[in-house]
Design an enzyme around this catalytic site. Structure first.
Site, short mmCIF file in Angstrom:
data_model
loop_
_atom_site.label_atom_id
_atom_site.label_comp_id
_atom_site.label_asym_id
_atom_site.label_seq_id
_atom_site.Cartn_x
_atom_site.Cartn_y
_atom_site.Cartn_z
N ILE A 187 0.84 -1.20 0.00
CA ILE A 187 0.00 0.00 0.00
C ILE A 187 0.87 1.25 0.00
CG2 ILE A 187 -1.76 1.27 1.29
CD1 ILE A 187 -2.74 -1.34 0.07
N ALA A 189 5.34 2.50 0.39
CA ALA A 189 6.75 2.11 0.53
C ALA A 189 7.53 3.33 0.99
CB ALA A 189 7.29 1.58 -0.80
N LEU A 192 12.51 2.92 5.08
CA LEU A 192 13.03 1.75 5.77
C LEU A 192 12.23 0.48 5.52
CD1 LEU A 192 14.06 3.21 9.26
CD2 LEU A 192 15.29 3.24 7.09
N GLN A 194 8.20 -1.32 3.70
CA GLN A 194 6.96 -1.15 2.94
C GLN A 194 5.81 -1.79 3.70
OE1 GLN A 194 8.46 -2.78 -0.70
NE2 GLN A 194 7.48 -4.77 -0.39
N VAL A 195 4.60 -1.31 3.42
CA VAL A 195 3.43 -1.67 4.22
C VAL A 195 2.39 -2.36 3.35
CG1 VAL A 195 1.58 -0.79 5.68
CG2 VAL A 195 3.84 0.28 5.76
N LYS A 209 4.09 -4.07 8.31
CA LYS A 209 5.28 -3.37 7.82
C LYS A 209 6.45 -4.34 7.78
CE LYS A 209 7.11 0.18 10.16
NZ LYS A 209 7.35 1.58 10.58
N ASP A 343 10.00 12.36 14.13
CA ASP A 343 9.84 12.31 12.68
C ASP A 343 8.37 12.52 12.29
OD1 ASP A 343 10.65 12.02 10.05
OD2 ASP A 343 10.50 9.86 10.05
#
Length: 682
Positions: A187, A189, A192, A194-195, A209, A343
Site C-alpha cells: 500500500i 513504501a 526503511l 513497505q506496508v 510493515k 519524525d
C-alpha cells in the site's frame, strides 16, 4: 558477553529482568534477548497478558564497531563515496547550466523529478533528508515540494518474494497461514520498509510493515562516511564549535532503533500510555504475536495525510484544528514527559474519518531530560520577560555554553535577536525565523549545539512546516503560549515556580498585566480549568515555596481592599457633605491612582476567573467551605487578616499623629500674634 538489563520502557513492560546476549555483527551490536514477557498498557487495563516470540534480535548503533569494520574495507568506502558524489555533482551541474541559460523555471519540474530520483537512488539516509525538506514550503519551491512529498510513502517497492520470506523468517510461518488477507502489492513504501494491508483470523484489519533488505549495511556505510567528514570539519574548521559527531551519533542511535520493529512497538505502547488520552489523539494498537525485528503488525488506520487539505475538507474535518491538536501533543511530548516523536512528517500524521489525529511510525523517537525540559520553559519566560541575562544563563544550563563563557557580549546579542519579542508579540514569530537568527548568533559566539537539540528542532520545524502548508498564517508559538501559561500557573516544580516569580515581579514590584496575560492565555488550554488553578494556586501560596509571591500578593490584595474602602468612604462622605449638607463631616480622599490601578487589575482578574472553564457559582460555596478547613489556606487567611490589622493600626497612628501635629500648629499660630503684640508694647 552476557549482560542483565531491565526493559527499556518500564511503563509498558513488567519489572522482569532479561538476559541479553550482545554480539558484534556487520559493524553493529546485535542484541539477542531471550524469553522476555511484556505487558501492553492497553491490555493491562483489560487484565490480559500477552507474550511475544521467545527469541528476537535488537540492533544497537555502535560507532566504534562501525569504524573498525569499514577501516578494513577502504575500497568499499571509496566506491560508496563515488556513488554518492557522481550523481550529486551531475545534478548540481545541471541546475547551474539551467540558471546560466535562463531556463531554470522552465526545467524546474524535470529537475524536481531528478532530485527525488537521486535521493531515492542514494538510499535511506538521503531519503530522510528529502522527507525533512518536503515539509518546508517556506524553503522549497512548490514544484520540488510536490515531488519530495512522494518520498514519504511512494518510494519504489522491493519484491513481494523477499517480503514474504522475511515474514516467514520473523514470525515462523508463511504469510498465508498468519493473515486471512494480504494486499497483493504494498500500500505504501517508505525509506526503511513497505506496508501491506492485511486481515487477521480474528477479523481485525492490520498494517503489516516489512523491512527493506540490506537496510543496515546501506545506512551504516553512509553514517560512517558522514561521521568521518563531521569529525574532520569539527577538528579543522575552528568556527564550528558544535559537537557534529555527537549529533550524528544521536541520529545514528535513532535510525538504528528505527530498524528494530520490536523497539518501535515498545515506543508505540509507551506513546499510547503517555498521550493516548489527549482529546482527538489516536495511537494504533500493536499486535505483538505478529511482530518481530523485521516485521511489525499494527492496527490499520483509515485516514488522510494532513497536507491533503482538499480531501480533508471534503470529509468535513477541520485540518487547522488537527494541527492545533498536534501542537498541544508535541508540547506535552517535549516539555512535560520528554518522550517525543522525532519524525512527524505528513506520512506519519493522518486525519481519521471521525476527526482525530492519528500518529504512525514510532521508530524514530527521542527523549529530553527534565532539566532540559524546564530549561526550555525558563528560556521562553526569559524571552517574554526580555531578561536576556537570564536567557544567557539558560543556554549555559542547556549545555549550549560552557560555564566559564564570558556572557557579557552575548547578552546584548540576544537583545538584538529578540528586538521585537515584547510580551505577546513573541507569539507572532515562527520557529524557523528564530532558529535562523540563533544559528547566526551561534556561529559568531562560542556556542556548541548539544546532540539532543538537533532532533528537537527537527521535530518542531517539521511540525511547523506542516502547519504552514495548511495555514500560511499559523503561528506555532502563539498556539504554544496557553500551554506554557498553564504550566507556569500549575506546575509544582521549583524551577517553574522561580520562573513564575521572575515573570510576575520586576524590581520588587508586582506586574498585574503579566498575571492577567497568563490567566487569559492559560484558560485557552483544554486541560486548564478553574478548580485546577484554585486548588493548586492556593496550595502553592500557602506553602513555604510560595512565600515570596504570597507576601507580595498579600500586600497587593491589602492595597486593593484599602483602595476599595477609601472609595466607599469617599463616596459616602461626599454624599453627606454635598447632598445632605453636613459640612461638618470631612470628605475622605479617594484612592490614589496607583491604588485605583491595583483595584482595576483585581477586578479584571476576577472577570477572567469567572470566564474560566469549570467556574460554577453554585459549586463555589461548598468548594470554599472545603478550602477554609485547609490548614494552609487558614494560615494564608490569617496572614491577610494580620496585614489588614497592621495597615489599619498604622493608618490610625498616622491619623492621630497628623491630628496632634495640626493641633500643635494651630496652637502655635494662636500664641504667635500674642507674643508679637507683647513685644510691640515693650
Amino acid at each position: 558477553m552476557i549482560v542483565k538489563t531491565l526493559p527499556p520502557t518500564p511503563e509498558s513492560i513488567e519489572d522482569e529482568p532479561q538476559v541479553t546476549e550482545v554480539v558484534p555483527e556487520n559493524g553493529a551490536l546485535v542484541v539477542r534477548r531471550r524469553s522476555p514477557s511484556q505487558t501492553s498498557p492497553r491490555l493491562t487495563q483489560k487484565q490480559q497478558v500477552l507474550t511475544i516470540p521467545a527469541e528476537f534480535e535488537t540492533i544497537r548503533y555502535n560507532p566504534v564497531e562501525i569504524e573498525a569494520h569499514y577501516r578494513k574495507r577502504p575500497l568499499q568506502v571509496l566506491r560508496r563515496i563515488i556513488a554518492v558524489l557522481g550523481p550529486t555533482f551531475s545534478f548540481v551541474f545541471g541546475l547551474w547550466c539551467d540558471s546560466r541559460r535562463g531556463i531554470d523555471i522552465k526545467n524546474s519540474r524535470r529537475r524536481a523529478i531528478q532530485l527525488r530520483e537521486l535521493l531515492t537512488q542514494l538510499g535511506p539516509a538521503y531519503i530522510k533528508i528529502g522527507q525533512a525538506l518536503s515539509t518546508r514550503p517556506d524553503l522549497v519551491p512548490p514544484v520540488y515540494l510536490e515531488e519530495l512529498t512522494r518520498l514519504q510513502d511512494q518510494l519504489p517497492a522491493f519484491p513481494n518474494e523477499i517480503a514474504y520470506q522475511f515474514i516467514e523468517e520473523e514470525l515462523g510461518a508463511p504469510p498465508q497461514e498468519i493473515y486471512v488477507e494480504l494486499s497483493p502489492q504494498p500500500i505504501a513504501a517508505a525509506s526503511l520498509g513497505q506496508v501491506y494491508k492485511g486481515k487477521l483470523k480474528t477479523g481485525e484489519e492490520v498494517a503489516v510493515k516489512v523491512q527493506r533488505p540490506d537496510l543496515r549495511e546501506r545506512i551504516t556505510i553512509d553514517l560512517y562516511i558522514l561521521r568521518r567528514i563531521a569529525g574532520w570539519v569539527q577538528k579543522n574548521v575552528k568556527r564550528v564549535r558544535s559537537d557534529l559527531v555527537g549529533i550524528l551519533d544521536e541520529l545514528g542511535d535513532r535510525i538504528f532503533e528505527e530498524m528494530d520493529y520490536i523497539h518501535e512497538g515498545e515506543n508505540a505502547e509507551r506513546f499510547f500510555q503517555l498521550y493516548g488520552h489527549i482529546k482527538d489523539i489516536y495511537v494504533p494498537k500493536i499486535y505483538w504475536e505478529y511482530t518481530n525485528r523485521r516485521v511489525l503488525t499494527m492496527e490499520w488506520i483509515d485516514g488522510i495525510k494532513l497536507t491533503q487539505t482538499a480531501e480533508i475538507r471534503d470529509q468535513g474535518i477541520d485540518a487547522r484544528y488537527l494541527i492545533e491538536v498536534g501542537v498541544q501533543c508535541s508540547l506535552r511530548q517535549l516539555l512535560e514527559h520528554g518522550f517525543f516523536h522525532a519524525d512527524p512528517h505528513p506520512g506519519n500524521l493522518l486525519a481519521t474519518p471521525d476527526g482525530k489525529l492519528a500518529y504512525l511510525d514510532f521508530g524514530m523517537m527521542s527523549e529530553i531530560k527534565p532539566p532540559q525540559r524546564y530549561g526550555l520553559i525558563e528560556a521562553i519566560v526569559h524571552v517574554v520577560n526580555r531578561d536576556f541575562e537570564g536567557l544567557a544563563n539558560d543556554y549555559v544550563k542547556l549545555d549550549f555554553l560552557s560555564p566559564d563563557t564570558d556572557l557579557t557580549p552575548i547578552i546584548p546579542a540576544f537583545a538584538r535577536v529578540f528586538a521585537d519579542a515584547q510580551g505577546a508579540s513573541v507569539a507572532e514569530l515562527n520557529i524557523k525565523s528564530i532558529t535562523d537568527e540563533l544559528s547566526a548568533l551561534m556561529y559568531e559566539y562560542p556556542f556548541r549545539v548539544p546532540p539532543y537539540y538537533a532532533l528537537i528542532i527537527r521535530s518542531l520545524v517539521t511540525l511547523e512546516g506542516i502547519a504552514i502548508y495548511i495555514d500560511p498564517n499559523f503561528k506555532v508559538l502563539s498556539e504554544a503560549y496557553p500551554y506554557v501559561s498553564k504550566r507556569l500557573l500549575t506546575d509544582p516544580s521549583t524551577e517553574l515556580r522561580t520562573s513564575l516569580r521572575d515573570l510576575l515581579f520586576k524590581e520588587g514590584r508586582f506586574r498585574w498585566n503579566r498575571l492577567e496575560n497568563l490567566l487569559r492565555n492559560a484558560r485557552k488550554n483544554q486541560d486548564y480549568d478553574f478548580n485546577l488553578v484554585l486548588n493548586q494556586g492556593l496550595d502553592f501560596l500557602s506553602s513555604e515555596r510560595g512565600a515570596f509571591i504570597r507576601d507580595k500578593l498579600v500586600d497587593e490584595f491589602v492595597n486593593g481592599l484599602n483602595a476599595l474602602s477609601k472609595n466607599v468612604l469617599h463616596n459616602f462622605t461626599y454624599l453627606l457633605r454635598e447632598r445632605v449638607g453636613l459640612t461638618a463631616v470631612n470628605e475622605i480622599p479617594a484612592a490614589t491612582v496607583e491604588q485605583q490601578q491595583t483595584l482595576e487589575h483585581i477586578k479584571r482578574i476576577l472577570n477572567i476567573l469567572q470566564e474560566t472553564r469549570g467556574f460554577d457559582p453554585i459549586e463555589l460555596a461548598p468548594q470554599l467551605t472545603q478550602l477554609l478547613v485547609n490548614p494552609g489556606v487558614q494560615r494564608l487567611g490569617q496572614q491577610v487578616t494580620n496585614r489588614l490589622v497592621q495597615k489599619s493600626v498604622a493608618h490610625l497612628i498616622r491619623e492621630l499623629l497628623a491630628t496632634e501635629e495640626v493641633n500643635n500648629n494651630q496652637d502655635s499660630k494662636v500664641e504667635r500674634p500674642a507674643n508679637l503684640s507683647l513685644s510691640t508694647k515693650l
